[in-house]
Design an enzyme around this catalytic site. Sequence first.
Site, PDB file in Angstrom:
ATOM      1  N   GLY A  50       0.735  -1.456   0.029  1.00 17.49           N
ATOM      2  CA  GLY A  50      -0.090  -0.001  -0.073  1.00 17.49           C
ATOM      3  C   GLY A  50       0.772   1.340  -0.256  1.00 17.49           C
ATOM      4  NE  ARG A  90      -3.680  -2.272  -6.021  1.00 19.54           N
ATOM      5  CZ  ARG A  90      -4.868  -1.851  -5.602  1.00 19.54           C
ATOM      6  NH1 ARG A  90      -6.016  -3.166  -5.752  1.00 19.54           N
ATOM      7  NH2 ARG A  90      -5.255  -1.095  -4.779  1.00 19.54           N
ATOM      8  CG  ASP A  96      -6.663   1.064  18.809  1.00 20.38           C
ATOM      9  OD1 ASP A  96      -6.683   2.322  18.996  1.00 20.38           O
ATOM     10  OD2 ASP A  96      -8.046   0.383  18.920  1.00 20.38           O
ATOM     11  CG  HIS A  97      -4.265   6.001  15.296  1.00 23.22           C
ATOM     12  ND1 HIS A  97      -5.317   5.373  14.648  1.00 23.22           N
ATOM     13  CD2 HIS A  97      -4.411   7.343  15.200  1.00 23.22           C
ATOM     14  CE1 HIS A  97      -6.272   6.278  14.627  1.00 23.22           C
ATOM     15  NE2 HIS A  97      -5.636   7.669  14.864  1.00 23.22           N
ATOM     16  CD  GLU A 143     -13.124  11.569  13.526  1.00 23.65           C
ATOM     17  OE1 GLU A 143     -12.190  11.802  12.567  1.00 23.65           O
ATOM     18  OE2 GLU A 143     -13.759  10.448  13.330  1.00 23.65           O
ATOM     19  CG  HIS A 173      -9.815   4.244  17.806  1.00 28.43           C
ATOM     20  ND1 HIS A 173      -8.764   3.358  17.426  1.00 28.43           N
ATOM     21  CD2 HIS A 173     -10.194   4.694  16.651  1.00 28.43           C
ATOM     22  CE1 HIS A 173      -8.337   3.549  16.164  1.00 28.43           C
ATOM     23  NE2 HIS A 173      -9.183   4.276  15.654  1.00 28.43           N
ATOM     24  CE  LYS A 175      -8.613  14.869  14.583  1.00 25.01           C
ATOM     25  NZ  LYS A 175      -9.339  13.606  14.454  1.00 25.01           N
TER      26      LYS A 175
END
Length: 480
Positions: free
Chosen positions: A12, A46, A180-181, A219, A243, A338
């Site tokens: 990716g 790709r 899981d950031h 958000e 989260h 946010k």
Amino acid sequence: TNKSKTTMVIFGGTGDLTHRKLIPALYQLHINGFLPEDFTAISIGRRDKTTEEYREDLLSSIKRFSSRNFEEESFESFSKMITYYRLNFEDQSDYEDLRRELESRDKEGVRDSYMFYLAVSPSYFSEIVLNLKASGIREKDSLWQRLVIEKPFGQDLESAIRLNDSISSVFDEKDIYRIDHYVAKEMIQNINMLRFQNAIFGSIWNKDHISNVQITVLEKEGVGTRGGYYDGTGALRDMVQNHLLQLLAITAMEPPVSLDTDDVRNEKVKVFSSLKPFTGEHLDEKLILGQYRGYQDEEKVDPDSGTETLVATKVYIENERWEGVPFYLLTGKGLKNKTAQITIEFKQSNRYNYGKVSEPNILEIKIQPDEGITLHLNIKEPGVVDKIAMVEMDYCQSCLYLFNSPDSYEKLLLDALNGDSTLFTRWDELQLTWKYVDSILEKVNESRKSMLKAYEVGSNGPEDLSSFIDSGANHWWYLN
Ligand code: BG6
């Protein structure tokens, strides 16, 4: 031999996540000297692209998304570490070519380590991993090989099990790093410190002193260009399953025996297994689903969509420490600001009559955009008449530290390179959180349309949100 080199293989490589997060994080690790010796990355996409062209793209991503000032020289040395490689995820023979590419980089007397990072659409997760095995890459002699995998990990428990069966036929659990950031955000990592290194908090962190906990992740942005993914997902799966439940576990867990990986994860698992089962009774007292106006007109969204872009829910933990204490979770898109924070509301203390009841003490753990801790206290207003007033003691971390806190991805990449999986999600955590969210979805799915409350973009969410908090002095503190 003691010599080693590390290769990160990014699937990716032309995607959004790589450009916004991974590359800037690697660049910052490089500037600070945290990358392992002899580190290189192969970025896989790709599209047809030369490494030269790819490095041009990296330059603009770093200029745009890195929080550090741009340095020409360090970019030069950084970009030399990265090459672009074209591969079709569905083509087996391409993986064999990749194996040959990796072999061609072997160096006499140097041991290899590989970090495979899946920053692709989840529909490719399993296929890529199985092909790492089929092509013989997995069998390559190496010091270690690790798999880092992005969310979403499945769409429900069943699909998560299928995905896990397939990746764990190739990698051992200890080598699987599920991201899981949120867990890596600076102030979340501060919670252990706050709770366990401060006697004043450690001793009152329970049902005797805390009336409720509010975890709010709000958000401003709508779904943007992600409608295709989001419309089949919704806020419960996209945010709550991972989260918000992770934040809850970190806030609520018992003190781990040590801060070692398994001790911490075991305590989180205990929280997840103690969640009070979600039943369908009095649904509206436990759950609010919202959808911002205009969501149905977003790109790649069903014009008749019943997908929730906001969730408020009340969770109880059935153990000695938390019996009866509601944990309110709230997350949504298209809201006013946010912000993310954990608010701990303490019980009120009203020994004397000052003509007005005192406010509860509030501890705010501010996660973003500002990082810090605020404690609300009752004091006597200066003057000859005894009057009670509320003040805030404020620790503003983002004001104090002039540099930006390390981005979550910097921390996560570094930990994965060092073999520390504490901040990554273990399989049993994932199973339990899916089981919980599945039980909510099951109740919701019949009545989803009638439950969904519309709210205006840029607002504080649906009207009824305010009455969702139990009566008494309590309210949503984020509205302050
Ligand atoms: C992601 C979700 O995991 O987290 C997104 O898929 C969400 O929908 C994002 O916008 C929020 O992350 P952050 O770090 O910007 O608060």
